[in-house]
Design an enzyme around this catalytic site. Sequence first.
Site, short mmCIF file in Angstrom:
data_model
loop_
_atom_site.label_atom_id
_atom_site.label_comp_id
_atom_site.label_asym_id
_atom_site.label_seq_id
_atom_site.Cartn_x
_atom_site.Cartn_y
_atom_site.Cartn_z
N GLU A 103 54.03 -22.56 5.16
CA GLU A 103 54.82 -22.94 6.33
C GLU A 103 55.95 -23.94 6.01
O GLU A 103 57.07 -23.79 6.49
CB GLU A 103 53.86 -23.55 7.35
CG GLU A 103 54.33 -23.51 8.75
CD GLU A 103 54.00 -24.81 9.46
OE1 GLU A 103 53.25 -25.64 8.89
OE2 GLU A 103 54.50 -25.00 10.57
N THR A 125 49.53 -19.07 0.88
CA THR A 125 48.68 -20.23 1.16
C THR A 125 47.22 -19.78 1.19
O THR A 125 46.90 -18.72 1.75
CB THR A 125 48.99 -20.95 2.49
OG1 THR A 125 47.90 -21.85 2.78
CG2 THR A 125 49.15 -20.02 3.66
N ASP A 127 45.17 -21.13 2.88
CA ASP A 127 44.69 -21.39 4.26
C ASP A 127 44.84 -20.19 5.19
O ASP A 127 44.21 -20.17 6.26
CB ASP A 127 45.47 -22.57 4.86
CG ASP A 127 45.13 -23.90 4.20
OD1 ASP A 127 44.17 -23.94 3.41
OD2 ASP A 127 45.83 -24.89 4.47
N ARG A 162 16.42 -28.64 2.74
CA ARG A 162 17.50 -29.56 3.08
C ARG A 162 18.55 -28.90 3.97
O ARG A 162 18.68 -27.68 3.99
CB ARG A 162 18.24 -29.99 1.80
CG ARG A 162 17.56 -31.11 1.09
CD ARG A 162 18.38 -31.48 -0.13
NE ARG A 162 17.63 -32.44 -0.94
CZ ARG A 162 17.87 -32.67 -2.22
NH1 ARG A 162 18.82 -32.01 -2.84
NH2 ARG A 162 17.17 -33.57 -2.88
N GLY A 170 41.35 -26.28 4.79
CA GLY A 170 41.78 -25.74 6.09
C GLY A 170 42.18 -26.90 6.96
O GLY A 170 41.35 -27.52 7.60
N GLU A 222 38.00 -28.92 6.43
CA GLU A 222 38.40 -30.33 6.29
C GLU A 222 39.10 -30.88 7.53
O GLU A 222 39.07 -32.08 7.80
CB GLU A 222 39.31 -30.49 5.07
CG GLU A 222 40.60 -29.68 5.21
CD GLU A 222 41.53 -29.77 4.02
OE1 GLU A 222 41.36 -30.66 3.18
OE2 GLU A 222 42.44 -28.92 3.95
N HIS A 272 39.81 -28.77 -4.54
CA HIS A 272 40.80 -27.94 -5.24
C HIS A 272 40.20 -26.82 -6.07
O HIS A 272 40.94 -25.96 -6.57
CB HIS A 272 41.70 -28.84 -6.09
CG HIS A 272 42.55 -29.74 -5.25
ND1 HIS A 272 42.12 -30.97 -4.84
CD2 HIS A 272 43.77 -29.55 -4.69
CE1 HIS A 272 43.06 -31.53 -4.08
NE2 HIS A 272 44.06 -30.69 -3.97
N GLN A 274 38.80 -24.47 -4.86
CA GLN A 274 39.15 -23.28 -4.07
C GLN A 274 40.51 -22.70 -4.42
O GLN A 274 40.82 -21.56 -4.11
CB GLN A 274 39.17 -23.63 -2.57
CG GLN A 274 37.81 -23.96 -2.02
CD GLN A 274 37.91 -24.79 -0.76
OE1 GLN A 274 37.85 -24.27 0.34
NE2 GLN A 274 38.07 -26.10 -0.91
O1 F6P Z 1 48.20 -25.88 1.11
C1 F6P Z 1 46.87 -25.61 1.18
C2 F6P Z 1 45.98 -26.80 0.97
O2 F6P Z 1 45.09 -26.45 -0.06
C3 F6P Z 1 45.25 -27.26 2.23
O3 F6P Z 1 44.14 -26.49 2.55
C4 F6P Z 1 44.92 -28.68 1.89
O4 F6P Z 1 44.75 -29.45 3.05
C5 F6P Z 1 46.10 -29.12 1.11
O5 F6P Z 1 46.67 -27.97 0.54
C6 F6P Z 1 45.79 -30.12 0.02
O6 F6P Z 1 46.98 -30.46 -0.61
P1 F6P Z 1 47.11 -31.39 -1.90
O7 F6P Z 1 46.61 -30.62 -3.07
O8 F6P Z 1 48.57 -31.64 -1.99
O9 F6P Z 1 46.29 -32.61 -1.61
#
Ligand code: F6P
Length: 342
Positions: A103, A125, A127, A162, A170, A222, A272, A274
Site C-alpha cells: 500500500e 505484501t 499481509d 498448555r 498483520g 499483531e 520475520h 514469516q
Molecule cells: O509489510 C508487512 C509486514 O510484515 C507487517 O505484517 C508488519 O507489521 C511489518 O511488515 C513489519 O515491518 P518491519 O519489518 O519494518 O518491522
Amino acid sequence: MKIGVLTGGGDCPGLNAVIRAVVRKGERHYGDEIIGFLYGWKGLIEDASRPLDVTQMRGTLPRGGTVIGTSRTNPYRVEGGVEAVRATIERHGLDALIAIGGEDTLGVANKLHDDGVAVVGVPKTIDNDLSATEFTFGFHTAVQIATDAIDRLHTTAESHDRVMVCEVMGRHAGWIATYAGIAGGASVVLVPEHPFDIEEVCAHIKRRHESGRFATIIVVAEGATPTEGSHVTQDAEVDAFGHVKLGGIGQVLADEIERRTGYETRVTILGHIQRGGTPTAYDRVLSTRFGIAAIDAVHDGAFGSMVALRADRIVRVPLAEAVGELKTVDPELFEVAQVFFG
Ligand code: F6P
C-alpha cells in the site's frame, strides 16, 4: 525501452521471482534495458542503481528477500524527494518505472503517476491487505510458514496441557491469522477487524478444558486489540509512512489468560520468520505471472495501473483503486474460523 525497477516496504518471498520475470521478458522479448534501483524509493532519490540482466538473475527464483534491497523510504516525506526522483528518471532516460510493493510503495507510485511519471505497480505484501487483487504474492508463503509452526505447537500444547498463543503478522488485517488459524486448527483466532473480549476468549478455553480437551491453540494477529484497549506496541517510534512498530499482544494475551484461567499459557511470536526464506511454488508462479504482466503493461503504455489477480486471471486495475482502502478479512471467511472456536 529503458525501464527502472524497485522493491519497497517489507521484504517478501517472491520479490526476486517478479524481478526475474520482468528482466527475462523485457530483455529477451522486448529488447529492453532494465535498471534496478536500490532500497526502494531511496534508490531513486539518491540515484543508486545497478543494471539487471538475465545472467545476473540466474538462480534467484527460489531466493527470499530482494536482490535490489528495500526500504520504507517515502519521497513525499523527504525534502526535495520528489524532485530528486524526477531528476534520476531524467538522468537515466527512463521510459517507465515498475514499482513492486504494498500500500505505501504503491501509494507513492500512484501520486507520482498523478504527477506525470510513467509507472506500473505490482502488488506485494505477506499481509494480503491490498485492495483490487484477490491475492498479493508472499501471502501464501507466510500462511504456510505460520501453519507449519502451529502444527508444531500442537505437540507441546498436547503433551503439557498448555494453552499456546501464536502471534502472527498483520498490522491492520488478519488474513494470515485467519488462514493459518483455519489451516492449523486454532481454537481461537484474533484479528484487528474484530476487537476481542478477553472474558470470551477465556470462556472458550475453559469450555475446552472442562470437556476434557486441553491443548488450546490461539492465533493472534499483531494488530489485534482487546475491546477496551488500543494497540500493544514495541515502542512509540513510527516509520516514514506513520506506522508504529507492532508486536507484543501475544505476550499480554498469554499473561492475561494464565491469570484469569489458571492454565499454563505460553507464547510464540513468529515475527520475520514469516517473511523469510524461499517462496512456495504458488508464490513463485504468481510472482512470475505478475512480473510478465507488468512488463507487458509497460509496453502497452498502461501507466498508472497495477497488475492484479482476479478469478485466477491477471488483469490491470487503476493504482488508485488498489491503494484507496485496505482489504480487510472477508467476514464469510472469518465465520469459517469461528465455527471451530472453543
Ligand atoms: O509489510 C508487512 C509486514 O510484515 C507487517 O505484517 C508488519 O507489521 C511489518 O511488515 C513489519 O515491518 P518491519 O519489518 O519494518 O518491522
